[in-house]
Design a protein around this motif. Structure first.
Motif, PDB file in Angstrom:
ATOM      1  N   CYS A   1     -12.689   2.780 -36.337  1.00  0.00           N
ATOM      2  CA  CYS A   1     -13.120   3.166 -37.687  1.00  0.00           C
ATOM      3  C   CYS A   1     -13.922   2.051 -38.369  1.00  0.00           C
ATOM      4  O   CYS A   1     -14.312   2.205 -39.524  1.00  0.00           O
ATOM      5  CB  CYS A   1     -11.916   3.530 -38.548  1.00  0.00           C
ATOM      6  N   ASP A   2     -14.176   0.972 -37.688  1.00  0.00           N
ATOM      7  CA  ASP A   2     -14.843  -0.201 -38.259  1.00  0.00           C
ATOM      8  C   ASP A   2     -16.078   0.172 -39.075  1.00  0.00           C
ATOM      9  O   ASP A   2     -16.265  -0.295 -40.195  1.00  0.00           O
ATOM     10  CB  ASP A   2     -15.218  -1.177 -37.139  1.00  0.00           C
ATOM     11  N   TYR A   3     -16.920   1.012 -38.539  1.00  0.00           N
ATOM     12  CA  TYR A   3     -18.170   1.406 -39.186  1.00  0.00           C
ATOM     13  C   TYR A   3     -17.929   2.079 -40.536  1.00  0.00           C
ATOM     14  O   TYR A   3     -18.720   1.927 -41.466  1.00  0.00           O
ATOM     15  CB  TYR A   3     -18.924   2.360 -38.250  1.00  0.00           C
ATOM     16  N   PHE A   4     -16.829   2.801 -40.665  1.00  0.00           N
ATOM     17  CA  PHE A   4     -16.543   3.594 -41.865  1.00  0.00           C
ATOM     18  C   PHE A   4     -15.760   2.833 -42.930  1.00  0.00           C
ATOM     19  O   PHE A   4     -15.739   3.244 -44.086  1.00  0.00           O
ATOM     20  CB  PHE A   4     -15.766   4.856 -41.492  1.00  0.00           C
ATOM     21  N   ILE A   5     -15.064   1.763 -42.543  1.00  0.00           N
ATOM     22  CA  ILE A   5     -14.144   1.106 -43.475  1.00  0.00           C
ATOM     23  C   ILE A   5     -14.623  -0.274 -43.922  1.00  0.00           C
ATOM     24  O   ILE A   5     -13.861  -1.030 -44.514  1.00  0.00           O
ATOM     25  CB  ILE A   5     -12.716   1.037 -42.888  1.00  0.00           C
ATOM     26  N   GLN A   6     -15.881  -0.589 -43.649  1.00  0.00           N
ATOM     27  CA  GLN A   6     -16.428  -1.850 -44.145  1.00  0.00           C
ATOM     28  C   GLN A   6     -16.582  -1.771 -45.654  1.00  0.00           C
ATOM     29  O   GLN A   6     -16.927  -0.713 -46.190  1.00  0.00           O
ATOM     30  CB  GLN A   6     -17.768  -2.141 -43.473  1.00  0.00           C
ATOM     31  N   PRO A   7     -16.341  -2.879 -46.357  1.00  0.00           N
ATOM     32  CA  PRO A   7     -16.414  -2.845 -47.825  1.00  0.00           C
ATOM     33  C   PRO A   7     -17.844  -2.646 -48.330  1.00  0.00           C
ATOM     34  O   PRO A   7     -18.811  -2.925 -47.624  1.00  0.00           O
ATOM     35  CB  PRO A   7     -15.861  -4.213 -48.234  1.00  0.00           C
ATOM     36  N   GLY A   8     -17.938  -2.142 -49.535  1.00  0.00           N
ATOM     37  CA  GLY A   8     -19.234  -2.006 -50.189  1.00  0.00           C
ATOM     38  C   GLY A   8     -19.981  -0.746 -49.803  1.00  0.00           C
ATOM     39  O   GLY A   8     -19.408   0.216 -49.308  1.00  0.00           O
TER      40      GLY A   8
END
Length: 116
Positions: free
Chosen positions: A42-49
């Motif tokens: 899910c890294d791509y979806f849960i990055q801040p900003g």
């Protein structure tokens, strides 16, 4: 009559024995392995900003989210390290609960046919 200190310890033991599933859970809500998989896929979806990236219900991310009992992302959030809390958005992780929910199955109503 027991001394007050021993009475308190006895009552504490009675409470623990009365509700063992709340003290020691043999079936955790989420595991470290599940947390790591969610952070990875899910890294791509849960990055801040910004930009906000919407996740598909059919994505590997949502598959991993649904592997957690009740899609409980609070369990995942509680396991985050301080470094991970800087790298990922807690609010976006929390939103995965709702975004990865499967829709209810379609109703299969058979319409009654009128015989004339």
């Amino acid at each position: 009559m027991m001394p007050p200190g021993k009475t308190a310890v006895f009552l504490l033991l009675v409470c623990i024995m009365a509700s063992p599933d709340q003290v020691i859970s043999k079936n955790p809500i989420c595991t470290k392995k599940q947390r790591e998989k969610i952070l990875e896929v899910c890294d791509y979806f849960i990055q801040p900003g910004y930009p906000l990236r919407l996740v598909s219900r059919d994505s590997p991310c949502c598959v991993a989210v649904r592997e957690v009992r009740d899609r409980d992302m609070e369990c995942v959030i509680m396991q985050l390290t301080n470094q991970e809390k800087l790298k990922y958005s807690v609010e976006k992780i929390r939103a995965l609960h709702r975004l990865c929910e499967l829709p209810p199955p379609p109703h299969n109503h058979q319409e009654a046919q009128v015989i004339e």
